[in-house]
Design a protein around this motif. Structure first.
Motif, short mmCIF file in Angstrom:
data_model
loop_
_atom_site.label_atom_id
_atom_site.label_comp_id
_atom_site.label_asym_id
_atom_site.label_seq_id
_atom_site.Cartn_x
_atom_site.Cartn_y
_atom_site.Cartn_z
N TYR A 1 0.83 -1.19 0.00
CA TYR A 1 0.00 0.00 0.00
C TYR A 1 0.87 1.24 0.00
CZ TYR A 1 -3.83 -3.15 1.29
OH TYR A 1 -4.75 -4.16 1.30
N CYS A 2 0.32 2.28 -0.62
CA CYS A 2 1.05 3.55 -0.71
C CYS A 2 1.45 4.04 0.69
CB CYS A 2 0.14 4.58 -1.39
SG CYS A 2 0.97 6.14 -1.65
N PRO A 3 2.72 4.35 0.87
CA PRO A 3 3.17 4.83 2.18
C PRO A 3 2.74 6.28 2.45
CG PRO A 3 5.04 4.68 0.68
CD PRO A 3 3.85 4.15 -0.07
N CYS A 4 2.20 6.95 1.44
CA CYS A 4 1.81 8.36 1.61
C CYS A 4 0.31 8.52 1.77
CB CYS A 4 2.29 9.17 0.42
SG CYS A 4 3.97 8.82 -0.05
N ARG A 5 -0.39 7.42 1.92
CA ARG A 5 -1.85 7.49 2.06
C ARG A 5 -2.28 6.61 3.22
NH1 ARG A 5 -3.43 9.62 -3.09
NH2 ARG A 5 -1.89 9.10 -4.66
N GLU B 1 -11.59 -3.54 -0.08
CA GLU B 1 -12.04 -2.97 -1.36
C GLU B 1 -11.51 -1.55 -1.54
OE1 GLU B 1 -13.54 -4.00 -4.28
OE2 GLU B 1 -12.95 -5.88 -3.31
N GLU B 2 -11.60 -0.79 -0.48
CA GLU B 2 -11.16 0.59 -0.50
C GLU B 2 -9.64 0.67 -0.67
OE1 GLU B 2 -13.36 2.90 -0.62
OE2 GLU B 2 -11.95 4.59 -0.53
N ASP B 3 -8.95 -0.16 0.08
CA ASP B 3 -7.48 -0.11 0.08
C ASP B 3 -6.85 -0.62 -1.21
OD1 ASP B 3 -7.53 1.05 2.55
OD2 ASP B 3 -7.25 -0.82 3.65
N LYS B 4 -7.62 -1.40 -1.97
CA LYS B 4 -7.13 -1.89 -3.27
C LYS B 4 -6.66 -0.73 -4.14
CE LYS B 4 -9.62 -5.94 -4.73
NZ LYS B 4 -10.88 -6.31 -5.37
N LYS B 5 -7.35 0.40 -3.99
CA LYS B 5 -7.05 1.58 -4.81
C LYS B 5 -5.65 2.14 -4.57
CE LYS B 5 -11.85 3.09 -4.51
NZ LYS B 5 -12.73 4.00 -3.78
N ILE B 6 -5.11 1.84 -3.40
CA ILE B 6 -3.81 2.44 -3.08
C ILE B 6 -2.67 1.43 -3.06
CG2 ILE B 6 -4.81 4.43 -1.89
CD1 ILE B 6 -3.90 2.99 0.79
N ILE B 7 -2.89 0.27 -3.71
CA ILE B 7 -1.76 -0.65 -3.91
C ILE B 7 -0.91 -0.04 -5.01
CG2 ILE B 7 -1.05 -2.96 -4.64
CD1 ILE B 7 -3.70 -4.02 -3.45
N CYS B 8 0.36 0.12 -4.75
CA CYS B 8 1.25 0.80 -5.68
C CYS B 8 1.50 -0.04 -6.94
CB CYS B 8 2.58 1.11 -5.01
SG CYS B 8 3.64 2.16 -6.02
N HIS C 1 4.05 14.74 -10.79
CA HIS C 1 4.56 13.56 -10.06
C HIS C 1 3.43 12.94 -9.25
CE1 HIS C 1 4.41 16.00 -6.42
NE2 HIS C 1 4.99 16.96 -7.12
N CYS C 2 3.62 11.69 -8.86
CA CYS C 2 2.60 11.07 -8.00
C CYS C 2 2.76 11.59 -6.58
CB CYS C 2 2.70 9.54 -8.07
SG CYS C 2 4.09 8.81 -7.16
N HIS C 3 1.74 11.35 -5.79
CA HIS C 3 1.68 11.88 -4.43
C HIS C 3 2.98 11.62 -3.63
CE1 HIS C 3 -0.20 13.41 -0.90
NE2 HIS C 3 -0.34 12.26 -0.30
N CYS C 4 3.54 10.44 -3.76
CA CYS C 4 4.76 10.09 -3.02
C CYS C 4 6.04 10.58 -3.70
CB CYS C 4 4.90 8.59 -2.90
SG CYS C 4 3.82 7.81 -1.74
N ARG C 5 5.90 11.13 -4.90
CA ARG C 5 7.06 11.55 -5.70
C ARG C 5 7.93 10.37 -6.12
NH1 ARG C 5 8.21 17.16 -5.41
NH2 ARG C 5 6.59 18.21 -4.25
N LEU C 6 7.30 9.23 -6.29
CA LEU C 6 8.05 8.09 -6.81
C LEU C 6 8.14 8.20 -8.34
CD1 LEU C 6 9.35 5.25 -6.37
CD2 LEU C 6 7.07 4.28 -6.68
N PHE C 7 7.01 8.48 -8.95
CA PHE C 7 6.96 8.63 -10.41
C PHE C 7 6.88 10.08 -10.81
CE2 PHE C 7 4.88 4.39 -9.79
CZ PHE C 7 5.88 3.62 -10.39
N PHE C 8 7.62 10.42 -11.84
CA PHE C 8 7.66 11.78 -12.36
C PHE C 8 7.34 11.80 -13.85
CE2 PHE C 8 9.36 15.22 -9.70
CZ PHE C 8 9.40 14.54 -8.49
N CYS D 1 -0.88 3.10 -7.50
CA CYS D 1 -2.27 3.36 -7.10
C CYS D 1 -3.11 3.84 -8.29
CB CYS D 1 -2.28 4.41 -6.00
SG CYS D 1 -1.60 6.00 -6.55
N ILE D 2 -4.42 3.91 -8.06
CA ILE D 2 -5.30 4.35 -9.16
C ILE D 2 -5.14 5.85 -9.44
CG2 ILE D 2 -7.03 2.55 -8.73
CD1 ILE D 2 -8.81 4.92 -7.62
N TYR D 3 -4.46 6.57 -8.58
CA TYR D 3 -4.38 8.03 -8.71
C TYR D 3 -3.14 8.53 -9.46
CZ TYR D 3 -7.59 7.36 -4.81
OH TYR D 3 -8.61 6.93 -4.00
N HIS D 4 -2.12 7.68 -9.57
CA HIS D 4 -0.82 8.22 -9.99
C HIS D 4 -0.79 8.85 -11.38
CE1 HIS D 4 -0.55 4.28 -11.86
NE2 HIS D 4 0.57 4.62 -12.47
N LYS D 5 -1.52 8.25 -12.33
CA LYS D 5 -1.44 8.79 -13.70
C LYS D 5 -2.00 10.21 -13.77
CE LYS D 5 -0.96 4.55 -16.22
NZ LYS D 5 -1.58 3.47 -16.98
#
Ligand code: SF4
Length: 88
Positions: A48-52, A59-66, A80-87, A68-72
């Motif tokens: 799971y995302c360490p920044c969330r 079901e809810e937490d599935k969204k934040i398995i890295c 960049h993604c919330h954690c600044r892993l992807f730029f 995550c559904i938000y990064h794109k």
């Protein structure tokens, strides 16, 4: 960095390339995020995302398995993604 972490970094590098973005050039930040992901895997069973917040609801937490559904969307809008892993 351990072998397991190095393998995950390679995996994310490949993933980033396939999607035309990249991994943060800062090794320190990448390592920090990877460490957080492994901690969550140990504690909660998934990377799971360490920044969330992990809610404990599967079901809810599935969204934040890295990745995550938000990064794109985040990469697109803020560079960049919330954690600044992807730029971008
Ligand atoms: S914000 Fe970045 S590091 Fe966190 S889960 Fe999403 S893609 Fe992974």
């Amino acid at each position: 960095m351990g072998e397991k972490a190095a393998r995950l970094v390679e995996e994310y590098k490949r993933y980033a390339k396939e999607n035309r973005f990249s991994l943060n050039p800062s090794k320190k930040i990448v390592e920090g995020v990877i460490t957080g992901l492994f901690e969550n895997e140990k504690r909660h069973g998934e990377k799971y995302c360490p920044c969330r917040m992990v809610t404990g609801k599967k079901e809810e937490d599935k969204k934040i398995i890295c990745p995550c559904i938000y990064h794109k969307k985040e990469i697109e809008t803020q560079g960049h993604c919330h954690c600044r892993l992807f730029f971008r």
